[in-house]
Design a protein around this motif. Structure first.
Motif, mmCIF file in Angstrom:
data_model
loop_
_atom_site.group_PDB
_atom_site.id
_atom_site.type_symbol
_atom_site.label_atom_id
_atom_site.label_comp_id
_atom_site.label_asym_id
_atom_site.label_seq_id
_atom_site.Cartn_x
_atom_site.Cartn_y
_atom_site.Cartn_z
ATOM 1 N N PRO A 1 -5.764 2.654 4.510
ATOM 2 C CA PRO A 1 -6.497 1.544 3.892
ATOM 3 C C PRO A 1 -6.137 0.200 4.524
ATOM 4 O O PRO A 1 -5.133 0.088 5.224
ATOM 5 N N PRO A 2 -6.976 -0.827 4.262
ATOM 6 C CA PRO A 2 -6.689 -2.164 4.780
ATOM 7 C C PRO A 2 -5.537 -2.804 4.006
ATOM 8 O O PRO A 2 -4.900 -2.140 3.168
ATOM 9 N N GLY A 3 -5.258 -4.099 4.269
ATOM 10 C CA GLY A 3 -4.057 -4.636 3.656
ATOM 11 C C GLY A 3 -4.056 -6.070 3.185
ATOM 12 O O GLY A 3 -3.166 -6.480 2.453
ATOM 13 N N HIS A 4 -5.030 -6.909 3.583
ATOM 14 C CA HIS A 4 -4.824 -8.352 3.447
ATOM 15 C C HIS A 4 -4.887 -8.884 2.019
ATOM 16 O O HIS A 4 -4.539 -10.040 1.789
ATOM 17 N N HIS A 5 -5.277 -8.073 1.044
ATOM 18 C CA HIS A 5 -5.233 -8.517 -0.355
ATOM 19 C C HIS A 5 -3.912 -8.144 -1.037
ATOM 20 O O HIS A 5 -3.665 -8.570 -2.169
ATOM 21 N N ALA A 6 -3.091 -7.366 -0.384
ATOM 22 C CA ALA A 6 -1.813 -6.970 -0.970
ATOM 23 C C ALA A 6 -0.804 -8.100 -0.795
ATOM 24 O O ALA A 6 -0.556 -8.553 0.319
ATOM 25 N N SER A 7 -0.227 -8.537 -1.903
ATOM 26 C CA SER A 7 0.784 -9.591 -1.840
ATOM 27 C C SER A 7 2.165 -8.959 -1.838
ATOM 28 O O SER A 7 2.315 -7.742 -1.667
ATOM 29 N N ARG A 8 3.175 -9.775 -2.055
ATOM 30 C CA ARG A 8 4.546 -9.275 -2.017
ATOM 31 C C ARG A 8 4.760 -8.149 -3.019
ATOM 32 O O ARG A 8 5.488 -7.196 -2.737
ATOM 33 N N ASP A 9 4.119 -8.236 -4.192
ATOM 34 C CA ASP A 9 4.390 -7.227 -5.215
ATOM 35 C C ASP A 9 3.150 -6.791 -5.982
ATOM 36 O O ASP A 9 3.252 -6.281 -7.089
ATOM 37 N N MET A 10 1.963 -6.959 -5.383
ATOM 38 C CA MET A 10 0.736 -6.532 -6.061
ATOM 39 C C MET A 10 -0.270 -5.950 -5.074
ATOM 40 O O MET A 10 -0.480 -6.491 -3.982
ATOM 41 N N ALA A 11 -0.905 -4.844 -5.504
ATOM 42 C CA ALA A 11 -2.041 -4.291 -4.778
ATOM 43 C C ALA A 11 -3.319 -4.945 -5.299
ATOM 44 O O ALA A 11 -3.344 -5.531 -6.375
ATOM 45 N N GLY A 12 -4.388 -4.827 -4.535
ATOM 46 C CA GLY A 12 -5.672 -5.365 -4.964
ATOM 47 C C GLY A 12 -6.711 -5.161 -3.882
ATOM 48 O O GLY A 12 -6.384 -5.085 -2.695
ATOM 49 N N GLY A 13 -7.975 -5.073 -4.278
ATOM 50 C CA GLY A 13 -9.064 -5.039 -3.308
ATOM 51 C C GLY A 13 -8.927 -3.978 -2.242
ATOM 52 O O GLY A 13 -9.097 -4.258 -1.053
#
Length: 314
Positions: free
Chosen positions: A120-132
């Motif tokens: 999967p892609p990655g640029h919506h994932a922050s230090r401690d949260m998945a998303g999008g």
């Protein structure tokens, strides 16, 4: 997309495992533990659904970390577009390893450019949260993995991330928002009307040491190809002033005119122009694949981008 690469005579290599180190350099220990164990803990619940999907999300008034998997899902998942099923962790790990391997090849000087076909892609994932649809931030992990190699050259390392996905890379922004060793530039649809809604505005310029090292270039919904490419050229001028030793390109094909999201109007030939512009920056580059949701057009759009990348704009 792999088929398009093979037709070009490109050898597709499966990256080795780079372990947890590159992930832990970007993501929190609690988050990595959650991703690794979420599916097994969730599926052990009575009448568990087929995927981990939270029914509550933390907000600014919630600051206590829950013990159980249901609560932790809401803590670590910012929306319902990042379900965790059997194999999600393994897929995300492999995607991150792909980005790390590309970064190491470029940072070491073994090649001037590498393409990481991440899913999967990655640029919506922050230090401690998945998303999008994003779990591990591949672009951030790649940039971070490159910095120690660049530092070995005896000077202050500098990397940059240019995100041309139609969505703002909110996770990437958050990870580097207080840092000055990675310049983050994002060209995306105006978040006042588009996902991720709560970040990606032009006034967000970084904080503390990172002030001025975050540049958002939101464009109106319906932006035509020429205006999008002009924004990319403007981003190139900012990159030239920063003079990074390595560029990570978060490449989304959801700017395509035929994409189901239909926010921008880049044509298939337009991706060749994009590739030429990027190549014309003259930087060692790691291309990390992000979004793109017209599955029938993905291969042609990648092929077009690579055609242009091989013939940089003057």
């Amino acid at each position: 997309m792999a088929g398009a690469l093979r037709r070009r005579g490109v050898t597709i290599e499966r990256p080795p495992s780079h372990g947890m180190g590159p992930l832990a350099a970007v993501h929190s220990p609690d988050y990595l533990a959650f991703l690794e164990t979420a599916w097994s803990r969730w599926s052990a619940l009575p009448d568990a659904a087929e995927a981990v999907i939270p029914n509550v999300h933390r907000n600014t008034d919630m600051a206590e970390y829950p013990r159980g998997i249901v609560g932790q899902a809401g803590w670590h998942m910012s929306d319902t577009a990042c379900p965790i099923a059997e194999g999600t962790w393994e897929a995300a790990r492999a995607s991150a390893d792909t980005a790390v391997q590309a970064a190491l090849l470029v940072a070491s000087g073994e090649t001037g450019a590498a393409y990481a076909l991440c899913r999967p892609p990655g640029h919506h994932a922050s230090r401690d949260m998945a998303g999008g649809f994003c779990y591990l931030n591949n672009a951030a992990i790649a940039a971070q993995a490159a910095l120690p190699i660049l530092a070995g050259r005896g000077k202050q390392p500098r990397a940059a991330i240019l995100d041309v996905d139609v969505h703002h890379g909110n996770g990437t922004q958050a990870i580097f928002y207080e840092r000055d060793d990675v310049l983050v530039i994002s060209i995306h649809a105006d978040p006042a009307e588009f996902y991720p809604f709560f970040a990606g505005y032009a006034h967000e310029r970084g904080r503390s040491r990172g002030q001025g090292y975050n540049l958002n270039m939101p464009l109106p919904i319906g932006t035509e190809e020429a205006a999008f490419l002009a924004a990319v050229a403007e981003a190139g001028a900012h990159l030239a002033r920063y003079a990074p030793e390595l560029l990570v390109l978060s490449l989304g094909f959801d700017t395509y005119a035929g994409d189901p999201l239909a926010a921008f109007k880049v044509t298939t030939p337009g991706f060749a122009k994009l590739g030429a512009l990027i190549a014309g920056f003259g930087l060692p580059i790691v291309v990390v694949q992000e979004g793109g949701y017209d599955r029938e057009a993905l291969a042609a759009n990648l092929d077009s981008f690579l055609d242009g990348f091989g013939e940089p704009s003057p």
